[in-house]
Design a protein around this motif. Structure first.
Motif, PDB file in Angstrom:
ATOM      1  N   ALA A   1      11.551   4.766   1.918  1.00 29.09           N
ATOM      2  CA  ALA A   1      12.252   3.679   1.243  1.00 29.09           C
ATOM      3  C   ALA A   1      11.284   2.816   0.437  1.00 29.09           C
ATOM      4  N   PHE A   2      10.160   2.437   1.040  1.00 30.78           N
ATOM      5  CA  PHE A   2       9.208   1.584   0.329  1.00 30.78           C
ATOM      6  C   PHE A   2       8.538   2.321  -0.819  1.00 30.78           C
ATOM      7  N   ALA A   3       8.420   3.641  -0.710  1.00 34.76           N
ATOM      8  CA  ALA A   3       7.799   4.413  -1.786  1.00 34.76           C
ATOM      9  C   ALA A   3       8.759   4.652  -2.945  1.00 34.76           C
TER      10      ALA A   3
ATOM     11  N   THR B   1       0.834  -1.207   0.000  1.00 32.71           N
ATOM     12  CA  THR B   1       0.000   0.000   0.000  1.00 32.71           C
ATOM     13  C   THR B   1       0.870   1.257   0.000  1.00 32.71           C
ATOM     14  N   ILE B   2       1.935   1.249   0.800  1.00 32.24           N
ATOM     15  CA  ILE B   2       2.858   2.389   0.819  1.00 32.24           C
ATOM     16  C   ILE B   2       3.484   2.572  -0.557  1.00 32.24           C
ATOM     17  N   ARG B   3       3.891   1.473  -1.166  1.00 25.27           N
ATOM     18  CA  ARG B   3       4.494   1.546  -2.511  1.00 25.27           C
ATOM     19  C   ARG B   3       3.498   2.126  -3.510  1.00 25.27           C
ATOM     20  N   PHE B   4       2.248   1.697  -3.416  1.00 27.61           N
ATOM     21  CA  PHE B   4       1.204   2.164  -4.324  1.00 27.61           C
ATOM     22  C   PHE B   4       0.906   3.649  -4.109  1.00 27.61           C
ATOM     23  N   LEU B   5       0.810   4.078  -2.850  1.00 26.29           N
ATOM     24  CA  LEU B   5       0.473   5.474  -2.550  1.00 26.29           C
ATOM     25  C   LEU B   5       1.668   6.412  -2.686  1.00 26.29           C
TER      26      LEU B   5
ATOM     27  N   SER C   1       5.461  11.055   1.934  1.00 29.83           N
ATOM     28  CA  SER C   1       5.646  10.039   2.970  1.00 29.83           C
ATOM     29  C   SER C   1       5.006  10.443   4.293  1.00 29.83           C
ATOM     30  N   LEU C   2       5.104  11.709   4.658  1.00 31.00           N
ATOM     31  CA  LEU C   2       4.518  12.157   5.926  1.00 31.00           C
ATOM     32  C   LEU C   2       2.998  12.067   5.912  1.00 31.00           C
TER      33      LEU C   2
END
Length: 173
Positions: free
Chosen positions: A89-91, A26-30, A36-37
């Motif tokens: 990092a994940f994004a 989900t973090i990668r998708f968003l 990030s914040l």
């Protein structure tokens, strides 16, 4: 009340890791559309009802007041900064590279626990730490692509995750 079985514990662990993986995806998708914040803020907002429900349903004889407030305050800061690094990092990295770097956290836990908790590190554990580090270097393959801020952020997230784990152990009963 009976003790949970090992199978039950394993299934809970597997379910927890599945939820973490869903969160990372989900973090990668968003991450492409939101800062990030913003992602961290809304993840925190969505966790508040669960925390309130647990506080209301939980045992009444326990208090939410920490026994080591300074260490808990340090842990809170570490968790927030860790979330910022991890979310970035994940994004910004491919999930495989990000996971490869974040999986250095057990290596950092062993090193930090030797100093902070005075846990022994024998030859077997030391060899495992070195082998794990070599495995991460092979998986990331820094010669094939240029390192970027996402890589440093993932490494910082792994280190801060290890600090958080050691703090949990230090403040736990």
């Amino acid at each position: 009340m009976s003790q949970p079985s090992h199978l039950q514990g394993a299934l809970f662990g597997l379910a927890g890791m599945g939820l973490f993986a869903c969160s990372d995806v989900t973090i990668r998708f968003l991450g492409g559309d939101y800062h990030s914040l913003q992602i961290i803020f809304f993840a925190g907002v969505m966790s508040v009802p669960w925390i309130v429900a647990l506080a209301l349903v939980g045992p009444r004889d326990q208090t939410l007041r920490p026994q080591l407030p300074r260490l808990m305050a340090l842990r809170a800061v570490v968790v927030v900064v860790n979330s910022m690094f991890g979310t970035y990092a994940f994004a910004s990295l491919p999930l495989a590279q990000c996971y490869a770097i974040v999986f250095t956290m057990p290596i950092f836990i062993v090193i930090l626990s030797a100093f902070a908790l005075r846990e022994p590190v024998d030859a077997v554990r030391g060899t495992a730490v070195v082998a794990g580090l070599i495995g991460v270097i092979i998986a990331v393959d820094p010669a094939s692509a240029a390192l970027q801020w996402g890589h440093a952020s993932a490494l910082a997230a792994a280190l801060l995750g290890a600090v958080n784990t050691v703090l949990i152990r230090k403040t736990g009963g």
